[in-house]
Structure formats: C-alpha cells, structure tokens
Design a protein around this motif. Structure first.
Motif, PDB file in Angstrom:
ATOM      1  N   LEU A   1       0.815  -1.213   0.000  1.00 30.39           N
ATOM      2  CA  LEU A   1       0.000   0.000   0.000  1.00 30.39           C
ATOM      3  C   LEU A   1       0.850   1.265   0.000  1.00 30.39           C
ATOM      4  O   LEU A   1       0.418   2.309  -0.489  1.00 30.39           O
ATOM      5  N   HIS A   2       2.050   1.184   0.529  1.00 32.98           N
ATOM      6  CA  HIS A   2       2.960   2.327   0.463  1.00 32.98           C
ATOM      7  C   HIS A   2       3.612   2.462  -0.909  1.00 32.98           C
ATOM      8  O   HIS A   2       4.071   3.547  -1.274  1.00 32.98           O
ATOM      9  N   GLY A   3       3.736   1.353  -1.618  1.00 34.74           N
ATOM     10  CA  GLY A   3       4.442   1.403  -2.891  1.00 34.74           C
ATOM     11  C   GLY A   3       5.942   1.466  -2.692  1.00 34.74           C
ATOM     12  O   GLY A   3       6.474   0.977  -1.692  1.00 34.74           O
ATOM     13  N   GLY A   4       6.635   2.113  -3.603  1.00 33.06           N
ATOM     14  CA  GLY A   4       8.097   2.125  -3.592  1.00 33.06           C
ATOM     15  C   GLY A   4       8.697   2.699  -2.330  1.00 33.06           C
ATOM     16  O   GLY A   4       9.745   2.237  -1.868  1.00 33.06           O
ATOM     17  N   VAL A   5       8.059   3.721  -1.745  1.00 30.01           N
ATOM     18  CA  VAL A   5       8.639   4.359  -0.558  1.00 30.01           C
ATOM     19  C   VAL A   5       8.745   3.376   0.604  1.00 30.01           C
ATOM     20  O   VAL A   5       9.614   3.500   1.464  1.00 30.01           O
ATOM     21  N   GLY A   6       7.857   2.368   0.621  1.00 32.18           N
ATOM     22  CA  GLY A   6       7.896   1.390   1.694  1.00 32.18           C
ATOM     23  C   GLY A   6       9.134   0.520   1.685  1.00 32.18           C
ATOM     24  O   GLY A   6       9.449  -0.115   2.691  1.00 32.18           O
ATOM     25  N   MET A   7       9.838   0.492   0.572  1.00 30.76           N
ATOM     26  CA  MET A   7      11.041  -0.340   0.435  1.00 30.76           C
ATOM     27  C   MET A   7      12.323   0.419   0.750  1.00 30.76           C
ATOM     28  O   MET A   7      13.402  -0.177   0.758  1.00 30.76           O
ATOM     29  N   THR A   8      12.236   1.706   1.006  1.00 34.50           N
ATOM     30  CA  THR A   8      13.451   2.507   1.181  1.00 34.50           C
ATOM     31  C   THR A   8      13.978   2.409   2.604  1.00 34.50           C
ATOM     32  O   THR A   8      13.221   2.215   3.561  1.00 34.50           O
ATOM     33  N   MET A   9      15.291   2.576   2.766  1.00 31.43           N
ATOM     34  CA  MET A   9      15.925   2.545   4.078  1.00 31.43           C
ATOM     35  C   MET A   9      15.564   3.770   4.908  1.00 31.43           C
ATOM     36  O   MET A   9      15.685   3.754   6.134  1.00 31.43           O
ATOM     37  N   GLU A  10      15.125   4.820   4.241  1.00 32.72           N
ATOM     38  CA  GLU A  10      14.836   6.069   4.937  1.00 32.72           C
ATOM     39  C   GLU A  10      13.441   6.105   5.553  1.00 32.72           C
ATOM     40  O   GLU A  10      13.109   7.052   6.269  1.00 32.72           O
ATOM     41  N   TYR A  11      12.618   5.096   5.263  1.00 30.06           N
ATOM     42  CA  TYR A  11      11.245   5.101   5.739  1.00 30.06           C
ATOM     43  C   TYR A  11      11.046   3.954   6.738  1.00 30.06           C
ATOM     44  O   TYR A  11      11.566   2.858   6.554  1.00 30.06           O
ATOM     45  N   LYS A  12      10.280   4.197   7.779  1.00 25.84           N
ATOM     46  CA  LYS A  12      10.207   3.297   8.926  1.00 25.84           C
ATOM     47  C   LYS A  12       9.515   1.977   8.635  1.00 25.84           C
ATOM     48  O   LYS A  12       9.874   0.932   9.203  1.00 25.84           O
ATOM     49  N   VAL A  13       8.516   1.985   7.749  1.00 25.60           N
ATOM     50  CA  VAL A  13       7.660   0.807   7.627  1.00 25.60           C
ATOM     51  C   VAL A  13       8.432  -0.438   7.191  1.00 25.60           C
ATOM     52  O   VAL A  13       8.159  -1.555   7.668  1.00 25.60           O
ATOM     53  N   GLY A  14       9.413  -0.281   6.326  1.00 28.38           N
ATOM     54  CA  GLY A  14      10.208  -1.423   5.903  1.00 28.38           C
ATOM     55  C   GLY A  14      11.015  -2.021   7.041  1.00 28.38           C
ATOM     56  O   GLY A  14      11.181  -3.243   7.145  1.00 28.38           O
ATOM     57  N   HIS A  15      11.522  -1.169   7.931  1.00 20.48           N
ATOM     58  CA  HIS A  15      12.284  -1.638   9.087  1.00 20.48           C
ATOM     59  C   HIS A  15      11.383  -2.376  10.070  1.00 20.48           C
ATOM     60  O   HIS A  15      11.800  -3.360  10.688  1.00 20.48           O
ATOM     61  N   LEU A  16      10.158  -1.899  10.210  1.00 17.09           N
ATOM     62  CA  LEU A  16       9.195  -2.600  11.058  1.00 17.09           C
ATOM     63  C   LEU A  16       8.910  -4.004  10.527  1.00 17.09           C
ATOM     64  O   LEU A  16       8.847  -4.976  11.295  1.00 17.09           O
ATOM     65  N   PHE A  17       8.753  -4.115   9.215  1.00 16.49           N
ATOM     66  CA  PHE A  17       8.491  -5.426   8.611  1.00 16.49           C
ATOM     67  C   PHE A  17       9.686  -6.356   8.800  1.00 16.49           C
ATOM     68  O   PHE A  17       9.531  -7.555   9.072  1.00 16.49           O
ATOM     69  N   LYS A  18      10.893  -5.807   8.669  1.00  7.33           N
ATOM     70  CA  LYS A  18      12.081  -6.625   8.909  1.00  7.33           C
ATOM     71  C   LYS A  18      12.100  -7.166  10.336  1.00  7.33           C
ATOM     72  O   LYS A  18      12.396  -8.340  10.576  1.00  7.33           O
ATOM     73  N   ARG A  19      11.790  -6.298  11.301  1.00 13.04           N
ATOM     74  CA  ARG A  19      11.815  -6.735  12.697  1.00 13.04           C
ATOM     75  C   ARG A  19      10.766  -7.812  12.952  1.00 13.04           C
ATOM     76  O   ARG A  19      11.038  -8.820  13.618  1.00 13.04           O
ATOM     77  N   VAL A  20       9.555  -7.629  12.440  1.00 11.60           N
ATOM     78  CA  VAL A  20       8.506  -8.618  12.632  1.00 11.60           C
ATOM     79  C   VAL A  20       8.896  -9.953  11.984  1.00 11.60           C
ATOM     80  O   VAL A  20       8.628 -11.030  12.534  1.00 11.60           O
ATOM     81  N   THR A  21       9.559  -9.881  10.836  1.00 11.94           N
ATOM     82  CA  THR A  21      10.015 -11.103  10.164  1.00 11.94           C
ATOM     83  C   THR A  21      11.062 -11.824  10.996  1.00 11.94           C
ATOM     84  O   THR A  21      11.039 -13.063  11.122  1.00 11.94           O
ATOM     85  N   MET A  22      11.983 -11.069  11.599  1.00 15.66           N
ATOM     86  CA  MET A  22      12.996 -11.688  12.448  1.00 15.66           C
ATOM     87  C   MET A  22      12.378 -12.266  13.722  1.00 15.66           C
ATOM     88  O   MET A  22      12.802 -13.328  14.196  1.00 15.66           O
ATOM     89  N   ILE A  23      11.380 -11.591  14.268  1.00 16.62           N
ATOM     90  CA  ILE A  23      10.690 -12.121  15.441  1.00 16.62           C
ATOM     91  C   ILE A  23      10.063 -13.472  15.113  1.00 16.62           C
ATOM     92  O   ILE A  23      10.068 -14.396  15.936  1.00 16.62           O
ATOM     93  N   ASP A  24       9.533 -13.606  13.908  1.00 20.03           N
ATOM     94  CA  ASP A  24       8.939 -14.882  13.496  1.00 20.03           C
ATOM     95  C   ASP A  24       9.957 -16.011  13.539  1.00 20.03           C
ATOM     96  O   ASP A  24       9.629 -17.146  13.921  1.00 20.03           O
TER      97      ASP A  24
END
Length: 382
Positions: free
Chosen positions: A337-360
């Motif tokens: 839903l964020h599109g390309g910006v969601g994949m950037t290192m400068e935006y928080k949402v991608g980092h949140l997804f990484k953390r949730v994936t590692m928690i899994d």
C-alpha cells in the motif's frame, strides 16, 4: 477475564510510551544504530532509572516483582519504536535464566547489577545444526576436578558482542539430541578461550558468533542442576516468546498506523487513495490481523508462567503461529500500500516489517510451532 490494566500498570505504560515518544523517533534510532555498541547507552541508563531493567525480578534482588503483563506493556512500546537496546537478551533471557534457575547467591550477586544497568547478559544456545531445537546441544562441558571445561561454538547470540557475561548451554552427559545431560553455565565474556565475532542482523539488531576453546567454569557459575537445565531453559524461552509476541504487536500497530496515515494523504487521480473502497478493505483486513495477533499475545502473556510445561508450550506455540501469520500479512500489505517508498531505508515501515520477520524466526517460526502443535494434538477449548 478482566484485561484492564491496574493503576500501576497504566502508570508504567504511560511512562514507557512517553519516554519512547520523546527520545526514540525513527531519525534518532538511525543515529543510535551508528553508536559503537549498535544501540544507545543513554537510553539504557534511562531504562534503569525508570525501573524497566528491574521490573521482572523479586524485590529481594533489586527488582519490582513485575509479571508478564508488565513485560508485555514494555515490549509493545519497544516494538512501536524499534528499540535497539539489549532488553530481551539481558533482562528477559539472561536475567530470566538467573531468576528462575540460579541459586540465591547467584541472584543476589548478579540481578541487582542487571537492574542497575551495570551488567549486560546474553544467552548462547543456538548451534549450526540445532535449528530451533533447544535440546540439540553439541557444545561440551567436561568435568575437571571442581570445575568444567567448555568447548564448542554458538551462533546468533543476541547482543553477544556487548555482553559482560554469557549464559551457555553445554552438554555434560548423553548424546547430542538427548533432553537430559544439558547444563547451563555463566561465562565471563572476557575469559580465556572465549572469542566473539559481532555483526548486525537484518533488522538492525546485533548478534554474535561465540567460540569456546577450553574455557574453564567453576561450579559456582553453574546455573542449577549441571545435567538438568533444559526445563529452565524452555520455561525462560517461553517467557521470551511471549515478550516477542508483544513486541511484534507494537510493530504491527505502528505499521497499520503509518499505512492508514499514508492512505489519508497520498493522492492519485486528484483524490486521496484512502477514499478507494478496495484500499479501505485492505486496511480493515490489516486491523483484523493485528487484533487476532493481539489476542494471542495476551493469551501468551497469561500462559507464560503456567506451571504445567506441556500446556504452557502449546499456548506459546499457538501464539507464535498467529503472530507469525499476522506479522507477515500486515507487513506485506503495508509495503504494497505504500508502494516504492515502503522499500526505502529512509522510511520506517520497511524496518518494522524486517523486525517482525525476524521475530517470526526467533525460537521457531510459525511453521515450526504449527508442527509442534500438531504433534501434541493442539489446543483444546474447555
């Protein structure tokens, strides 16, 4: 059941939320990650001053006697802010092993130091061949007079590169996959024969590969029964999984919030994309997934200190399955839903997804715990 917080718990929540809102925005987190330890020493001191590092321990050992609900409150706030500090490694895992398995002398010696922020701990249990099985231990501990000699390698030791002491599982007797014969040893990180190679993980946290070569540990640093440590390890691991479930809920909550805010402001075809019904449905499905995960995280917190180990393990596995599934769904929807910006290192949402994936993946992913549930017959409603 009454899920309302008590007055003391509400005060704790307000204090932690205020601290993280004031001092842990995403830009500051990026700066903290560049500090020598990979996290903020100043924030660690603030956690100690606020009593967060002392929370789970008994008052006799410098703590406040808090339980899983208090831990859940803290971990949710850490999840929303993507906190980098070694709270899980030091307080939940290392401190938990001492709290639940240590002698009175060991608790008195070390837990007040943890509570004050003066002692950092790590838990070294994973080995290259062990995957998610806590009983698969190839590291050896051979008796030598009044001490033990440890040899072996441990992988992905959370915050092992900044720990002062490391709790190590090692096999005293039996073959590699026996449940009996496993000991737990408190090892000085600077002891002769201990080498540690630290590295950043995909979610911005820190871990280490730890090698033990003829490391001598005296009997005063053996935690509990030198051949029967597995039940304590499993109990503390279950408590840690419940804490991770709460952290994942905090991260999922933040992903949902960021996504809804984005839908309200991003324009396409001269209108905000949040006005499109199909995207409203997507965000509604994200909300449902978060609430499903929250329910199971609360269930995990309720069951984390269950004395019946079999029932506790089933409850924790069920929570891990739902958290893993909810986390993946919410993260994937947030990125799309964020599109390309969601994949950037400068935006928080991608980092949140990484953390949730590692928690899994920590302590067994959703598929692993689903198979464990299948083996035991799953949860049976009363």
């Amino acid at each position: 059941m009454d899920f309302d917080l008590s007055e003391e718990q509400r005060l704790l929540k307000d204090s932690v939320d205020r601290l993280m809102a004031d001092r842990y925005d995403f830009e500051r987190r990026q700066r903290y990650a560049k500090e020598p330890e990979g996290w903020s020493q100043a924030l660690w001191s603030a956690y100690a001053e606020l009593g967060l590092l002392a929370l789970p321990f008994d008052e006799a050992h410098g703590g406040f006697g808090g339980g899983p609900v208090e831990t859940m409150t803290i971990m949710e706030a850490f999840g929303r802010s993507l906190a980098l500090e070694p709270y899980l490694a030091t307080v939940i895992l290392g401190g938990g092993l001492l709290h639940h398995g240590g002698s009175e002398e060991q608790k008195t010696a070390y837990l007040p130091q943890v509570a004050a922020g003066d002692l950092r701990l790590a838990f070294a249990h994973t080995e290259r061949q062990s995957r998610y099985e806590l009983f698969d231990v190839g590291t050896t501990a051979q008796r030598d007079g009044g001490s033990f000699i440890l040899n072996g390698q441990k992988s992905v030791v959370l915050h092992g590169d900044t720990a002062d002491k490391i709790l190590v599982t090692a096999r005293v007797a039996g073959s590699r996959r026996d449940r009996e014969g496993i000991g737990l040893f408190l090892v000085d990180a600077n002891a002769p024969g201990v080498s540690c190679r630290g590295y950043p993980t995909q979610d911005g946290q820190r871990a280490a590969e730890v090698t033990l070569e003829s490391v001598r540990v005296d009997t005063g640093n053996v935690i509990g029964n030198p051949e029967g440590a597995l039940p304590v390890v499993e109990k503390v691991t279950d408590i840690a999984i419940a804490a991770l479930a709460a952290e994942a809920i905090g991260a999922m909550d933040e992903m949902l919030k960021l996504t809804v805010d984005y839908l309200k402001t991003r324009k396409q075809f001269n209108t905000t994309i949040g006005s499109f019904q199909v995207l409203q449905h997507r965000s509604s499905e994200m909300f449902i997934a978060v609430e499903q995960g929250r329910s199971m995280a609360m269930f995990a917190a309720m069951m984390a200190q269950e004395k019946n180990a079999e029932e506790r393990r089933k409850a924790i596995s069920a929570a891990k399955v739902q958290i893993g599934r909810s986390g993946r769904f919410v993260g994937q929807q947030a990125i799309q839903l964020h599109g390309g910006v969601g994949m950037t290192m400068e935006y928080k949402v991608g980092h949140l997804f990484k953390r949730v994936t590692m928690i899994d993946t920590l302590f067994g992913d959703a598929d692993h715990h689903l198979s464990k549930l299948a083996e035991t017959g799953g949860l049976i409603a009363a």
